[in-house]
Design a protein around this motif. Structure first.
Motif, PDB file in Angstrom:
ATOM      1  N   GLY A  87      44.860  56.548  46.912  1.00  0.00           N
ATOM      2  CA  GLY A  87      45.657  56.107  48.070  1.00  0.00           C
ATOM      3  C   GLY A  87      46.105  54.659  47.914  1.00  0.00           C
ATOM      4  N   ALA A  88      45.191  53.797  47.437  1.00  0.00           N
ATOM      5  CA  ALA A  88      45.551  52.379  47.233  1.00  0.00           C
ATOM      6  C   ALA A  88      46.638  52.266  46.166  1.00  0.00           C
ATOM      7  N   ALA A  89      46.521  53.100  45.138  1.00  0.00           N
ATOM      8  CA  ALA A  89      47.549  53.079  44.081  1.00  0.00           C
ATOM      9  C   ALA A  89      48.906  53.516  44.645  1.00  0.00           C
ATOM     10  N   HIS A  90      48.890  54.562  45.482  1.00  0.00           N
ATOM     11  CA  HIS A  90      50.154  55.024  46.086  1.00  0.00           C
ATOM     12  C   HIS A  90      50.786  53.885  46.916  1.00  0.00           C
ATOM     13  N   VAL A  91      49.942  53.217  47.702  1.00  0.00           N
ATOM     14  CA  VAL A  91      50.463  52.136  48.568  1.00  0.00           C
ATOM     15  C   VAL A  91      51.001  50.990  47.715  1.00  0.00           C
ATOM     16  N   ALA A  92      50.255  50.611  46.676  1.00  0.00           N
ATOM     17  CA  ALA A  92      50.697  49.488  45.830  1.00  0.00           C
ATOM     18  C   ALA A  92      52.014  49.823  45.121  1.00  0.00           C
ATOM     19  N   ARG A  93      52.115  51.042  44.609  1.00  0.00           N
ATOM     20  CA  ARG A  93      53.337  51.426  43.889  1.00  0.00           C
ATOM     21  C   ARG A  93      54.548  51.413  44.828  1.00  0.00           C
ATOM     22  N   ALA A  94      54.359  51.999  46.009  1.00  0.00           N
ATOM     23  CA  ALA A  94      55.465  52.067  46.966  1.00  0.00           C
ATOM     24  C   ALA A  94      55.851  50.669  47.462  1.00  0.00           C
ATOM     25  N   ALA A 140      43.727  49.433  40.321  1.00  0.00           N
ATOM     26  CA  ALA A 140      45.062  50.025  40.457  1.00  0.00           C
ATOM     27  C   ALA A 140      46.028  49.040  41.115  1.00  0.00           C
ATOM     28  N   VAL A 141      45.582  48.408  42.179  1.00  0.00           N
ATOM     29  CA  VAL A 141      46.456  47.464  42.900  1.00  0.00           C
ATOM     30  C   VAL A 141      46.844  46.303  41.982  1.00  0.00           C
ATOM     31  N   GLY A 142      45.855  45.758  41.263  1.00  0.00           N
ATOM     32  CA  GLY A 142      46.124  44.629  40.366  1.00  0.00           C
ATOM     33  C   GLY A 142      47.118  44.996  39.266  1.00  0.00           C
ATOM     34  N   ALA A 143      47.034  46.237  38.793  1.00  0.00           N
ATOM     35  CA  ALA A 143      47.924  46.664  37.711  1.00  0.00           C
ATOM     36  C   ALA A 143      49.334  46.966  38.215  1.00  0.00           C
TER      37      ALA A 143
END
Ligand SMILES: NC(=O)c1ccc[n+]([C@@H]2O[C@H](COP(=O)([O-])OP(=O)(O)OC[C@H]3O[C@@H](n4cnc5c(N)ncnc54)[C@H](OP(=O)(O)O)[C@@H]3O)[C@@H](O)[C@H]2O)c1
Length: 283
Positions: A87-94, A140-143
């Motif tokens: 979920g955090a990755a989805h939010v960061a990507r978007a 994930a967020v950092g990347a």
């Protein structure tokens, strides 16, 4: 010009505090919920399940926020890894896709509790599934969005509405629950209102990466219990003490975080738990 803030988990303890503070500071606020929204004047509500990447993309794309505060999570239970890490990755990507600022909320639980105090330079060392999911979220967020600020916090204490930790103490003191509180499990609780103010301040600061935002007082779960009991005029003698060491549970014992960087960076005062849980004076 009015700016737009998207808050995931705005129906939660921290999320609703951020939503209230942002609305008061004249942000246009869109807040997400999973089960049901809460009443906060001028907040626009959207249902969101972080497990569905397309839904995250569609919401961020439609909202076009200037900033996103990602608080939504699940402590345990079915889907917790997908919700927290994916979920955090989805939010960061978007968020990266629309060029917005991201404040991602993380946890002291990414550390093992054996080498406190921890600074932002210390590598994550989780020992619980929850801690591991939050550490994976940070990676994930950092990347995906290196400019994001990653706020690591500790027990969030609130009186409006009462947080889970305080509610448990009230239940024990009222005889509704029987749980011993550990004297060797150390945390740096923070007032939800202070954390919300710090998060909003951080939106406009050019800070990227992890930041430790916790209160300056470190207390055991047992001392926290006595502070909550005294605040609400309950008898602390009703609380039973025990130790994590004796319990056989695998949980981080000492999660004191070094907050020097946050103190240098932020103007928002972060009060210690002994101050913000001082007893309510009868009127
Ligand atoms: N609470 C603490 O003591 C503490 C300590 C350290 C770090 N943190 C971190 O602080 C952040 C906020 O914690 P909190 O205690 O304020 O949270 P909370 O009160 O438990 O609220 C969680 C929020 O996440 C939403 N949510 C749950 N599952 C979801 C899903 N599948 N999709 C979308 N939204 C979902 C919930 O929606 P509904 O309620 O509408 O279902 C709720 O708004 C978290 O990132 C947590 O890791 C908290």
């Amino acid at each position: 010009m009015t700016r737009t803030l998207l808050i995931t988990g705005a129906s939660g303890q921290l999320g609703r505090r951020v939503a209230r503070a942002a609305a008061a500071a004249r942000w246009r606020v869109t807040g997400t919920y999973l089960r049901e929204p809460v009443e906060i004047p001028s907040v626009e509500w959207k249902r969101l399940d972080l497990q569905h990447r397309d839904d995250v993309d569609a919401l961020v794309c439609a909202t076009r926020p200037d900033a996103v505060v990602h608080t939504a999570f699940l402590l345990a239970g079915p889907g917790f890894w997908t919700i927290n890490a994916d979920g955090a990755a989805h939010v960061a990507r978007a968020t990266a896709e629309v060029g917005a600022r991201l404040i991602h909320i993380s946890s002291d639980s990414i550390f093992d509790g054996e080498h406190a105090p921890y600074s932002e330079a210390d590598a994550p060392s989780p020992i619980t599934p929850y801690g591991a999911s939050k550490a994976a979220a940070e990676t994930a967020v950092g990347a995906l969005l290196p400019g994001a600020a990653i706020v690591r916090t500790s027990l969030i204490v609130d009186d409006d509405p009462l947080d889970n930790h305080s509610r448990m103490i009230m239940d024990i003191a009222a005889g509704r629950r029987s749980v011993a509180l550990f004297t060797d499990e150390i945390r740096c609780p923070i007032a939800a209102a202070d954390l919300a103010a710090a998060v909003i301040e951080l939106i406009d600061l050019p800070y990227a990466g992890p930041l430790h935002v916790v209160g300056p007082d470190d207390v055991s779960r047992y001392e926290l219990g006595t502070l909550v009991a005294r605040r609400y005029a309950l008898d602390p003698a009703l609380l039973a003490a025990s130790t994590l060491a004796e319990s056989g549970l695998r949980r981080p014992a000492d999660l004191r975080l070094d907050t020097g960087r946050a103190r240098d960076l932020l103007r928002t005062p972060l009060r210690g738990v002994r101050e913000f849980l001082s007893p309510i004076q009868p009127v």
